[in-house]
Design a protein around this motif. Sequence first.
Motif, PDB file in Angstrom:
ATOM      1  N   ARG A 101       0.846  -1.186   0.000  1.00  0.00           N
ATOM      2  CA  ARG A 101       0.000   0.000   0.000  1.00  0.00           C
ATOM      3  C   ARG A 101       0.884   1.240   0.000  1.00  0.00           C
ATOM      4  O   ARG A 101       1.925   1.276   0.663  1.00  0.00           O
ATOM      5  N   ALA A 102       0.433   2.277  -0.709  1.00  0.00           N
ATOM      6  CA  ALA A 102       1.263   3.470  -0.821  1.00  0.00           C
ATOM      7  C   ALA A 102       0.379   4.664  -1.157  1.00  0.00           C
ATOM      8  O   ALA A 102      -0.850   4.549  -1.230  1.00  0.00           O
ATOM      9  N   VAL A 103       1.019   5.810  -1.335  1.00  0.00           N
ATOM     10  CA  VAL A 103       0.331   7.009  -1.797  1.00  0.00           C
ATOM     11  C   VAL A 103       0.825   7.339  -3.200  1.00  0.00           C
ATOM     12  O   VAL A 103       1.932   6.966  -3.598  1.00  0.00           O
ATOM     13  N   VAL A 104      -0.016   8.042  -3.944  1.00  0.00           N
ATOM     14  CA  VAL A 104       0.349   8.584  -5.251  1.00  0.00           C
ATOM     15  C   VAL A 104       0.063  10.074  -5.206  1.00  0.00           C
ATOM     16  O   VAL A 104      -1.059  10.494  -4.917  1.00  0.00           O
ATOM     17  N   PHE A 105       1.087  10.878  -5.456  1.00  0.00           N
ATOM     18  CA  PHE A 105       0.934  12.326  -5.407  1.00  0.00           C
ATOM     19  C   PHE A 105       0.492  12.859  -6.766  1.00  0.00           C
ATOM     20  O   PHE A 105       1.152  12.603  -7.783  1.00  0.00           O
ATOM     21  N   LEU A 173     -10.765   4.011   8.938  1.00  0.00           N
ATOM     22  CA  LEU A 173     -10.484   5.086   7.989  1.00  0.00           C
ATOM     23  C   LEU A 173      -9.237   5.861   8.395  1.00  0.00           C
ATOM     24  O   LEU A 173      -8.402   6.204   7.535  1.00  0.00           O
ATOM     25  N   GLU A 174      -9.077   6.157   9.668  1.00  0.00           N
ATOM     26  CA  GLU A 174      -7.907   6.912  10.127  1.00  0.00           C
ATOM     27  C   GLU A 174      -6.622   6.137   9.893  1.00  0.00           C
ATOM     28  O   GLU A 174      -5.593   6.725   9.541  1.00  0.00           O
ATOM     29  N   HIS A 175      -6.648   4.817  10.081  1.00  0.00           N
ATOM     30  CA  HIS A 175      -5.498   3.999   9.703  1.00  0.00           C
ATOM     31  C   HIS A 175      -5.257   4.072   8.199  1.00  0.00           C
ATOM     32  O   HIS A 175      -4.129   4.257   7.736  1.00  0.00           O
ATOM     33  N   THR A 178      -3.544   7.288   6.803  1.00  0.00           N
ATOM     34  CA  THR A 178      -2.283   7.764   7.403  1.00  0.00           C
ATOM     35  C   THR A 178      -1.187   6.703   7.431  1.00  0.00           C
ATOM     36  O   THR A 178      -0.012   7.047   7.286  1.00  0.00           O
ATOM     37  N   ALA A 179      -1.531   5.447   7.612  1.00  0.00           N
ATOM     38  CA  ALA A 179      -0.510   4.400   7.792  1.00  0.00           C
ATOM     39  C   ALA A 179      -0.042   3.885   6.441  1.00  0.00           C
ATOM     40  O   ALA A 179      -0.459   2.822   5.975  1.00  0.00           O
ATOM     41  N   HIS A 198       8.724   5.276   9.299  1.00  0.00           N
ATOM     42  CA  HIS A 198       8.472   6.280  10.337  1.00  0.00           C
ATOM     43  C   HIS A 198       7.635   5.650  11.438  1.00  0.00           C
ATOM     44  O   HIS A 198       6.966   4.632  11.221  1.00  0.00           O
ATOM     45  N   PRO A 199       7.631   6.245  12.625  1.00  0.00           N
ATOM     46  CA  PRO A 199       6.800   5.700  13.702  1.00  0.00           C
ATOM     47  C   PRO A 199       5.317   5.833  13.363  1.00  0.00           C
ATOM     48  O   PRO A 199       4.932   6.567  12.452  1.00  0.00           O
ATOM     49  N   ARG A 200       4.490   5.128  14.125  1.00  0.00           N
ATOM     50  CA  ARG A 200       3.058   5.304  13.989  1.00  0.00           C
ATOM     51  C   ARG A 200       2.687   6.749  14.302  1.00  0.00           C
ATOM     52  O   ARG A 200       3.245   7.376  15.193  1.00  0.00           O
TER      53      ARG A 200
END
Length: 257
Positions: A101-105, A173-175, A178-179, A198-200
């Motif tokens: 899982r990741a983000v796409v900017f 949803l919050e996980h 952000t995670a 990075h930390p939680r």
Amino acid sequence: MMGSVRVEDVTAETVRPVRRPVLVQRWSDLAFLHWAIDPALVAPLLPAGTVPDTLDGVTYVGLIGFRMVGLGFLRGPGVPYLGTFCETNVRLYSVDHQGRRAVVFLSLEAERLLPVLTARVSLRLPYMWSRMRMTRSGDVLNYTSRRRWPSPRPATSRMTIQVGEPVATPSALEHFVTARWGLHTHAWGRSLHLPNEHPRWPLHQADLLDLDDTLVAAAGLPAPLRAPDSVLYSPGVPVTFGAPDVLRGEGTHQAPR
């Protein structure tokens, strides 16, 4: 699950450590605004080899304002002046064939020109040079941004949040929003995954006091016409990015959940 592929768990207490550090930084004073969106709308905007990550049949678009602090190379100290600046990004959520899982900017506004040029040239990340400011008065934070270069312009954002109580146990949803332990991007004809460590997140509930934004629309998505589905604040975390690797395969697969 996607077939026999194990999808990363966004609720995990520990993350996969970065083995080859490339960049260090700290993300500070973050405002997370998120809206649910149809996965079919965002799928064409993702790198080959990834699909929208979903939660209960929808995915999310995020508008994130924060301060980048102490950006530096390898595990060294942050670059003076140039390594600390305001940033606001528009991002989506993806999963690849390896279950990462990741983000796409879609866009990353930043107030320092040299980091903008470096990121655009090295990894083809859609960094934009902008006039930016973040101010804080007690528990109220204000983030402003106005794009200088490149087009489309004008592309602006103003958001104000009020920080609330700490989140003791994050919701699903919050996980989900952000995670994330990496980003997917397309550069030099290849789809890439860049891991981070990075930390939680220490999270707080937050109230949105004001929003006037055209960054989401400038990134090619429908402009938000309703209140966000989630508003969060975090004081921040230290972050280490690892070296990118090429995604294996560029076919399609079913996203989890």
